[in-house]
Design an enzyme around this catalytic site. Structure first.
Site, PDB file in Angstrom:
ATOM      1  N   LYS A  29      -1.708   7.324  10.080  1.00  0.00           N
ATOM      2  CA  LYS A  29      -0.994   6.225  10.803  1.00  0.00           C
ATOM      3  C   LYS A  29      -1.256   4.949  10.029  1.00  0.00           C
ATOM      4  O   LYS A  29      -0.214   4.015  10.143  1.00  0.00           O
ATOM      5  CB  LYS A  29      -1.744   6.194  12.241  1.00  0.00           C
ATOM      6  CG  LYS A  29      -1.374   7.170  13.133  1.00  0.00           C
ATOM      7  CD  LYS A  29       0.131   7.450  13.232  1.00  0.00           C
ATOM      8  CE  LYS A  29       0.404   8.383  14.340  1.00  0.00           C
ATOM      9  NZ  LYS A  29       1.816   8.557  14.661  1.00  0.00           N
TER      10      LYS A  29
ATOM     11  N   THR B 136      -0.150  11.423  27.578  1.00  0.00           N
ATOM     12  CA  THR B 136       1.375  12.432  27.094  1.00  0.00           C
ATOM     13  C   THR B 136       0.246  13.824  26.831  1.00  0.00           C
ATOM     14  O   THR B 136      -0.756  13.903  26.681  1.00  0.00           O
ATOM     15  CB  THR B 136       2.028  11.971  26.006  1.00  0.00           C
ATOM     16  OG1 THR B 136       0.936  12.125  24.787  1.00  0.00           O
ATOM     17  CG2 THR B 136       2.161  10.615  25.951  1.00  0.00           C
TER      18      THR B 136
ATOM     19  N   TYR C 186      -6.006  11.489  11.019  1.00  0.00           N
ATOM     20  CA  TYR C 186      -4.978  10.918  11.927  1.00  0.00           C
ATOM     21  C   TYR C 186      -4.946   9.442  11.821  1.00  0.00           C
ATOM     22  O   TYR C 186      -3.771   8.885  11.525  1.00  0.00           O
ATOM     23  CB  TYR C 186      -5.497  11.158  13.492  1.00  0.00           C
ATOM     24  CG  TYR C 186      -4.424  10.540  14.384  1.00  0.00           C
ATOM     25  CD1 TYR C 186      -3.205  11.433  14.633  1.00  0.00           C
ATOM     26  CD2 TYR C 186      -4.604   9.344  15.262  1.00  0.00           C
ATOM     27  CE1 TYR C 186      -2.496  10.768  15.396  1.00  0.00           C
ATOM     28  CE2 TYR C 186      -3.836   9.167  16.163  1.00  0.00           C
ATOM     29  CZ  TYR C 186      -2.709   9.693  16.258  1.00  0.00           C
ATOM     30  OH  TYR C 186      -1.701   9.286  17.157  1.00  0.00           O
TER      31      TYR C 186
HETATM   32  P1  NAI Z   1       3.652  14.636  22.660  1.00  0.00           P
HETATM   33  O1  NAI Z   1       2.730  15.755  22.080  1.00  0.00           O
HETATM   34  O2  NAI Z   1       3.941  14.572  23.938  1.00  0.00           O
HETATM   35  O3  NAI Z   1       4.758  14.293  21.795  1.00  0.00           O
HETATM   36  C1  NAI Z   1       5.137  14.597  20.361  1.00  0.00           C
HETATM   37  C2  NAI Z   1       6.295  15.348  20.359  1.00  0.00           C
HETATM   38  O4  NAI Z   1       6.518  15.779  18.710  1.00  0.00           O
HETATM   39  C3  NAI Z   1       6.310  16.788  20.828  1.00  0.00           C
HETATM   40  O5  NAI Z   1       7.555  17.251  21.485  1.00  0.00           O
HETATM   41  C4  NAI Z   1       6.178  17.831  19.554  1.00  0.00           C
HETATM   42  O6  NAI Z   1       6.940  18.968  19.540  1.00  0.00           O
HETATM   43  C5  NAI Z   1       6.995  17.060  18.284  1.00  0.00           C
HETATM   44  N1  NAI Z   1       6.388  17.358  17.021  1.00  0.00           N
HETATM   45  C6  NAI Z   1       5.251  17.689  16.611  1.00  0.00           C
HETATM   46  N2  NAI Z   1       5.111  18.036  15.331  1.00  0.00           N
HETATM   47  C7  NAI Z   1       6.449  17.979  14.896  1.00  0.00           C
HETATM   48  C8  NAI Z   1       7.080  18.149  13.747  1.00  0.00           C
HETATM   49  N3  NAI Z   1       6.104  18.560  12.615  1.00  0.00           N
HETATM   50  N4  NAI Z   1       8.588  18.020  13.642  1.00  0.00           N
HETATM   51  C9  NAI Z   1       9.000  17.764  14.617  1.00  0.00           C
HETATM   52  N5  NAI Z   1       8.388  17.484  15.869  1.00  0.00           N
HETATM   53  C10 NAI Z   1       7.152  17.458  15.817  1.00  0.00           C
HETATM   54  O7  NAI Z   1       2.875  13.402  21.836  1.00  0.00           O
HETATM   55  P2  NAI Z   1       3.168  11.877  22.207  1.00  0.00           P
HETATM   56  O8  NAI Z   1       1.804  11.130  22.641  1.00  0.00           O
HETATM   57  O9  NAI Z   1       4.195  11.426  22.905  1.00  0.00           O
HETATM   58  O10 NAI Z   1       3.288  11.382  20.779  1.00  0.00           O
HETATM   59  C11 NAI Z   1       4.361  10.481  20.051  1.00  0.00           C
HETATM   60  C12 NAI Z   1       3.896   9.737  18.921  1.00  0.00           C
HETATM   61  O11 NAI Z   1       3.006   8.767  19.490  1.00  0.00           O
HETATM   62  C13 NAI Z   1       2.985  10.609  18.041  1.00  0.00           C
HETATM   63  O12 NAI Z   1       3.407  10.091  16.657  1.00  0.00           O
HETATM   64  C14 NAI Z   1       1.575   9.943  18.169  1.00  0.00           C
HETATM   65  O13 NAI Z   1       0.847  10.038  17.123  1.00  0.00           O
HETATM   66  C15 NAI Z   1       1.879   8.613  18.667  1.00  0.00           C
HETATM   67  N6  NAI Z   1       0.735   8.223  19.643  1.00  0.00           N
HETATM   68  C16 NAI Z   1       0.286   8.706  20.731  1.00  0.00           C
HETATM   69  C17 NAI Z   1      -0.664   8.470  21.487  1.00  0.00           C
HETATM   70  C18 NAI Z   1      -1.171   8.925  22.640  1.00  0.00           C
HETATM   71  O14 NAI Z   1      -2.699   8.654  22.968  1.00  0.00           O
HETATM   72  N7  NAI Z   1      -0.400   9.929  23.169  1.00  0.00           N
HETATM   73  C19 NAI Z   1      -1.521   6.929  21.206  1.00  0.00           C
HETATM   74  C20 NAI Z   1      -1.059   6.369  19.845  1.00  0.00           C
HETATM   75  C21 NAI Z   1       0.165   6.908  19.128  1.00  0.00           C
END
Ligand code: NAI
Length: 251
Positions: free
Chosen positions: A150, A181, A146
């Site tokens: 990133k 989330t 991960y």
């Molecule tokens: P989430 O799981 O709520 O949303 C992620 C969305 O991306 C989901 O709707 C999922 O279906 C979609 N997704 C996953 N793989 C995919 C693929 N191969 N193709 C198309 N869509 C895909 O997660 P969240 O937290 O909203 O994550 C959004 C971004 O934020 C990610 O890049 C994550 O790494 C980043 N992030 C999240 C943090 C956290 O603590 N929640 C912290 C730092 C970064």
């Protein structure tokens, strides 16, 4: 840049968490039209939106998906490249297929979506925000795949900022710390913590207190507002920046 009602915004990972919060905020700000991408077709279709949206259900790491989007959407003004997955394992236990899956979604997918966005902005300029993570900056055990993905996103954003500047395209990254989330629900360590604390809310609160100076994780709408700032003309002189939004975790 044209006013928001005339703008078309691409959002990946639009069906959940931070991406869904960005979609809601851009709707409130009066964006003209969306191009939305997510793997979860049912959740993508369930988004109830007041503006036209072209929805593409598919894997961001699939070049054929981006070929289809490029031919259907020749013009974009805003892009929030945000789809990503979490994974945790020490390097000695890291399965190569897991490594590839994380790098494919979080880095290959980011490159393909960035390339599409920059091509579609090249005639009129635009603004791109990529969702990285504090894990791309601060090393912690278990975050090899991960964190490497990133860190790659952060460097990709910086190179894109230099290449995009002569075309009027700004590219920035946001690097959140913990955000409440559904991404956490797939992490075994988090499920154990939720069982131990009696609920997922209590587990999120406990993790927020653990190592974050501000004492809590962010909400998705808070990160969406930070992304919207970088997207907007209020950030017109900002490009190649990494907005570390981690409650002080990386200090
Ligand atoms: P989430 O799981 O709520 O949303 C992620 C969305 O991306 C989901 O709707 C999922 O279906 C979609 N997704 C996953 N793989 C995919 C693929 N191969 N193709 C198309 N869509 C895909 O997660 P969240 O937290 O909203 O994550 C959004 C971004 O934020 C990610 O890049 C994550 O790494 C980043 N992030 C999240 C943090 C956290 O603590 N929640 C912290 C730092 C970064």
């Amino acid at each position: 840049m044209p006013p928001l009602p005339e703008k078309t915004a691409l959002v990946t990972g639009a069906a959940s968490g931070i991406g869904a919060a960005v979609v809601a905020l851009l709707c409130a700000q009066g964006v003209g039209e969306f191009v939305l991408v997510d793997l979860d077709e049912a959740a993508l279709d369930a988004l109830d939106l007041p503006v036209p949206a072209r929805r593409f259900a598919g894997d961001v790491a699939d070049p054929a998906l981006w070929d289809a989007i490029e031919s259907a959407c020749p013009r974009l003004d805003l892009a929030v490249l945000n789809a990503g997955i979490a994974q945790a394992a020490p390097i000695v236990d890291l399965d190569f297929a897991q490594w590839r899956r994380v790098l494919a979604t979080n880095l290959d997918g980011m490159m393909l979506s960035l390339r599409c966005a920059m091509r579609a902005m090249s005639a009129r300029g635009g603004s791109v925000v990529m969702t990285a993570s504090v894990s791309g900056i601060k090393a912690e055990p278990g975050t090899a795949a991960y964190g490497a993905s990133k860190a790659g996103v952060i460097q990709l954003a910086k190179v894109a900022a230099k290449e995009g500047a002569p075309l009027g395209i700004r590219v920035n990254a946001v690097a959140p710390g913990g955000v409440d989330t559904p991404i956490w629900d797939a992490v075994p360590m988090f499920r154990d913590l939720a069982a131990e604390h009696g609920s997922r809310e209590a587990a999120i609160a406990a993790m927020g207190k653990l190592a974050t100076p501000l004492g809590r994780y962010a909400r998705a709408d808070e990160v969406a507002a930070q992304i919207a700032f970088l997207l907007s003309d209020a950030a017109a002189t900002i490009t190649g920046a990494v907005l570390v939004a981690d409650g002080g975790y990386s200090l």
